[in-house]
Design a protein around this motif. Structure first.
Motif, PDB file in Angstrom:
ATOM      1  N   ILE A 252      -5.989   5.001  -2.420  1.00  0.00           N
ATOM      2  CA  ILE A 252      -5.717   3.609  -2.069  1.00  0.00           C
ATOM      3  C   ILE A 252      -7.009   2.797  -2.104  1.00  0.00           C
ATOM      4  O   ILE A 252      -7.037   1.682  -2.624  1.00  0.00           O
ATOM      5  N   SER A 253      -8.084   3.342  -1.552  1.00  0.00           N
ATOM      6  CA  SER A 253      -9.371   2.632  -1.564  1.00  0.00           C
ATOM      7  C   SER A 253      -9.855   2.399  -2.986  1.00  0.00           C
ATOM      8  O   SER A 253     -10.334   1.311  -3.319  1.00  0.00           O
ATOM      9  N   LEU A 254      -9.742   3.405  -3.830  1.00  0.00           N
ATOM     10  CA  LEU A 254     -10.146   3.251  -5.226  1.00  0.00           C
ATOM     11  C   LEU A 254      -9.300   2.200  -5.932  1.00  0.00           C
ATOM     12  O   LEU A 254      -9.818   1.373  -6.691  1.00  0.00           O
ATOM     13  N   PHE A 255      -8.002   2.204  -5.673  1.00  0.00           N
ATOM     14  CA  PHE A 255      -7.103   1.211  -6.253  1.00  0.00           C
ATOM     15  C   PHE A 255      -7.495  -0.200  -5.834  1.00  0.00           C
ATOM     16  O   PHE A 255      -7.554  -1.115  -6.656  1.00  0.00           O
ATOM     17  N   GLN A 256      -7.797  -0.391  -4.559  1.00  0.00           N
ATOM     18  CA  GLN A 256      -8.177  -1.718  -4.069  1.00  0.00           C
ATOM     19  C   GLN A 256      -9.528  -2.156  -4.624  1.00  0.00           C
ATOM     20  O   GLN A 256      -9.700  -3.336  -4.948  1.00  0.00           O
ATOM     21  N   ILE A 257     -10.473  -1.246  -4.726  1.00  0.00           N
ATOM     22  CA  ILE A 257     -11.783  -1.586  -5.286  1.00  0.00           C
ATOM     23  C   ILE A 257     -11.627  -2.033  -6.733  1.00  0.00           C
ATOM     24  O   ILE A 257     -12.182  -3.066  -7.146  1.00  0.00           O
ATOM     25  N   LEU A 258     -10.868  -1.283  -7.512  1.00  0.00           N
ATOM     26  CA  LEU A 258     -10.667  -1.638  -8.918  1.00  0.00           C
ATOM     27  C   LEU A 258      -9.891  -2.943  -9.066  1.00  0.00           C
ATOM     28  O   LEU A 258     -10.188  -3.755  -9.944  1.00  0.00           O
TER      29      LEU A 258
ATOM     30  N   MET B 276       0.804  -1.171   0.000  1.00  0.00           N
ATOM     31  CA  MET B 276       0.000   0.000   0.000  1.00  0.00           C
ATOM     32  C   MET B 276       0.860   1.253   0.000  1.00  0.00           C
ATOM     33  O   MET B 276       0.340   2.346  -0.094  1.00  0.00           O
ATOM     34  N   TYR B 277       2.153   1.065   0.081  1.00  0.00           N
ATOM     35  CA  TYR B 277       3.056   2.203   0.129  1.00  0.00           C
ATOM     36  C   TYR B 277       3.086   2.957  -1.200  1.00  0.00           C
ATOM     37  O   TYR B 277       3.057   4.190  -1.216  1.00  0.00           O
ATOM     38  N   ILE B 278       3.108   2.212  -2.299  1.00  0.00           N
ATOM     39  CA  ILE B 278       3.212   2.857  -3.609  1.00  0.00           C
ATOM     40  C   ILE B 278       1.958   3.668  -3.942  1.00  0.00           C
ATOM     41  O   ILE B 278       2.081   4.838  -4.328  1.00  0.00           O
ATOM     42  N   PRO B 279       0.727   3.099  -3.819  1.00  0.00           N
ATOM     43  CA  PRO B 279      -0.438   3.953  -4.091  1.00  0.00           C
ATOM     44  C   PRO B 279      -0.547   5.145  -3.138  1.00  0.00           C
ATOM     45  O   PRO B 279      -0.999   6.217  -3.536  1.00  0.00           O
ATOM     46  N   PHE B 280      -0.105   4.964  -1.898  1.00  0.00           N
ATOM     47  CA  PHE B 280      -0.122   6.086  -0.951  1.00  0.00           C
ATOM     48  C   PHE B 280       0.823   7.191  -1.408  1.00  0.00           C
ATOM     49  O   PHE B 280       0.479   8.372  -1.389  1.00  0.00           O
TER      50      PHE B 280
ATOM     51  N   VAL C  37       1.881   7.718  -4.461  1.00  0.00           N
ATOM     52  CA  VAL C  37       1.363   8.314  -5.695  1.00  0.00           C
ATOM     53  C   VAL C  37       0.281   9.337  -5.360  1.00  0.00           C
ATOM     54  O   VAL C  37       0.258  10.440  -5.916  1.00  0.00           O
ATOM     55  N   GLY C  38      -0.614   8.979  -4.455  1.00  0.00           N
ATOM     56  CA  GLY C  38      -1.651   9.921  -4.038  1.00  0.00           C
ATOM     57  C   GLY C  38      -1.085  11.150  -3.366  1.00  0.00           C
ATOM     58  O   GLY C  38      -1.570  12.271  -3.568  1.00  0.00           O
ATOM     59  N   MET C  39      -0.061  10.979  -2.548  1.00  0.00           N
ATOM     60  CA  MET C  39       0.575  12.125  -1.894  1.00  0.00           C
ATOM     61  C   MET C  39       1.299  12.996  -2.917  1.00  0.00           C
ATOM     62  O   MET C  39       1.322  14.215  -2.796  1.00  0.00           O
ATOM     63  N   PHE C  40       1.901  12.383  -3.929  1.00  0.00           N
ATOM     64  CA  PHE C  40       2.608  13.148  -4.947  1.00  0.00           C
ATOM     65  C   PHE C  40       1.641  13.967  -5.796  1.00  0.00           C
ATOM     66  O   PHE C  40       1.913  15.113  -6.130  1.00  0.00           O
ATOM     67  N   ILE C  41       0.491  13.350  -6.129  1.00  0.00           N
ATOM     68  CA  ILE C  41      -0.465  14.034  -6.996  1.00  0.00           C
ATOM     69  C   ILE C  41      -1.171  15.170  -6.256  1.00  0.00           C
ATOM     70  O   ILE C  41      -1.295  16.275  -6.775  1.00  0.00           O
ATOM     71  N   THR C  42      -1.653  14.889  -5.036  1.00  0.00           N
ATOM     72  CA  THR C  42      -2.478  15.887  -4.352  1.00  0.00           C
ATOM     73  C   THR C  42      -1.792  16.546  -3.163  1.00  0.00           C
ATOM     74  O   THR C  42      -2.142  17.665  -2.815  1.00  0.00           O
ATOM     75  N   GLY C  43      -0.906  15.832  -2.484  1.00  0.00           N
ATOM     76  CA  GLY C  43      -0.275  16.380  -1.297  1.00  0.00           C
ATOM     77  C   GLY C  43      -1.154  16.315  -0.070  1.00  0.00           C
ATOM     78  O   GLY C  43      -0.839  16.905   0.948  1.00  0.00           O
ATOM     79  N   ASN C  44      -2.252  15.585  -0.144  1.00  0.00           N
ATOM     80  CA  ASN C  44      -3.206  15.493   0.959  1.00  0.00           C
ATOM     81  C   ASN C  44      -3.331  14.029   1.378  1.00  0.00           C
ATOM     82  O   ASN C  44      -3.503  13.145   0.533  1.00  0.00           O
ATOM     83  N   ILE C  45      -3.269  13.777   2.687  1.00  0.00           N
ATOM     84  CA  ILE C  45      -3.353  12.409   3.184  1.00  0.00           C
ATOM     85  C   ILE C  45      -4.734  11.814   2.933  1.00  0.00           C
ATOM     86  O   ILE C  45      -4.857  10.648   2.569  1.00  0.00           O
ATOM     87  N   ASN C  46      -5.774  12.600   3.104  1.00  0.00           N
ATOM     88  CA  ASN C  46      -7.132  12.091   2.886  1.00  0.00           C
ATOM     89  C   ASN C  46      -7.347  11.659   1.447  1.00  0.00           C
ATOM     90  O   ASN C  46      -7.972  10.633   1.179  1.00  0.00           O
ATOM     91  N   THR C  47      -6.840  12.425   0.516  1.00  0.00           N
ATOM     92  CA  THR C  47      -6.958  12.049  -0.884  1.00  0.00           C
ATOM     93  C   THR C  47      -6.131  10.814  -1.186  1.00  0.00           C
ATOM     94  O   THR C  47      -6.515   9.988  -2.013  1.00  0.00           O
ATOM     95  N   SER C  48      -5.002  10.660  -0.524  1.00  0.00           N
ATOM     96  CA  SER C  48      -4.187   9.465  -0.703  1.00  0.00           C
ATOM     97  C   SER C  48      -4.917   8.217  -0.222  1.00  0.00           C
ATOM     98  O   SER C  48      -4.866   7.172  -0.868  1.00  0.00           O
ATOM     99  N   VAL C  49      -5.595   8.323   0.904  1.00  0.00           N
ATOM    100  CA  VAL C  49      -6.375   7.189   1.412  1.00  0.00           C
ATOM    101  C   VAL C  49      -7.517   6.863   0.453  1.00  0.00           C
ATOM    102  O   VAL C  49      -7.811   5.700   0.181  1.00  0.00           O
ATOM    103  N   ALA C  50      -8.150   7.883  -0.099  1.00  0.00           N
ATOM    104  CA  ALA C  50      -9.196   7.650  -1.094  1.00  0.00           C
ATOM    105  C   ALA C  50      -8.619   7.000  -2.347  1.00  0.00           C
ATOM    106  O   ALA C  50      -9.254   6.123  -2.951  1.00  0.00           O
TER     107      ALA C  50
END
Length: 79
Positions: A22-28, A1-5, A7-20
Motif C-alpha cells: 500500500i505504501s509503495l502504491f501511494q508513493i508511486l 486502500m482496500y484493493i491494494p491491501f 492484492v498484497g494479501m493475495f500475493i504474499t499472505g502477510n499483513i506487513n507486506t500488504s502494508v508495504a
C-alpha cells in the motif's frame, strides 16, 4: 486502500507486506500525479524557470514525503 491491501494479501499472505505494498502504491501514485502536473504545465507553454521552481517545490517540500507514506485514503483523493 482496500484493493491494494487485498492484492498484497493475495500475493504474499502477510499483513506487513500488504502494508508495504500500500505504501509503495501511494508513493508511486503521488509521484506520478506530481510529475503529470509538471509535464502538463510544461506542455501548456509555462516558462522553464517556473517549471523548475514547481519541480523543486515538489521535490523538497517535506509534506509530500509524509503524505505519501501515510496509510489513509485521503492521499489518493487529494492528489
Amino acid at each position: 486502500m482496500y484493493i491494494p491491501f487485498k492484492v498484497g494479501m493475495f500475493i504474499t499472505g502477510n499483513i506487513n507486506t500488504s502494508v508495504a505494498f500500500i505504501s509503495l502504491f501511494q508513493i508511486l501514485f503521488l509521484s506520478s500525479c506530481c510529475s503529470y502536473t509538471i509535464s502538463f504545465l510544461n506542455s501548456r507553454g509555462l516558462n522553464k524557470k517556473y517549471t523548475i521552481i514547481i519541480m523543486l517545490f515538489y521535490a523538497f517540500m517535506p509534506m509530500f514525503g509524509f503524505y505519501s507514506i501515510t496509510l489513509w485514503k485521503d492521499i489518493i483523493f487529494s492528489a
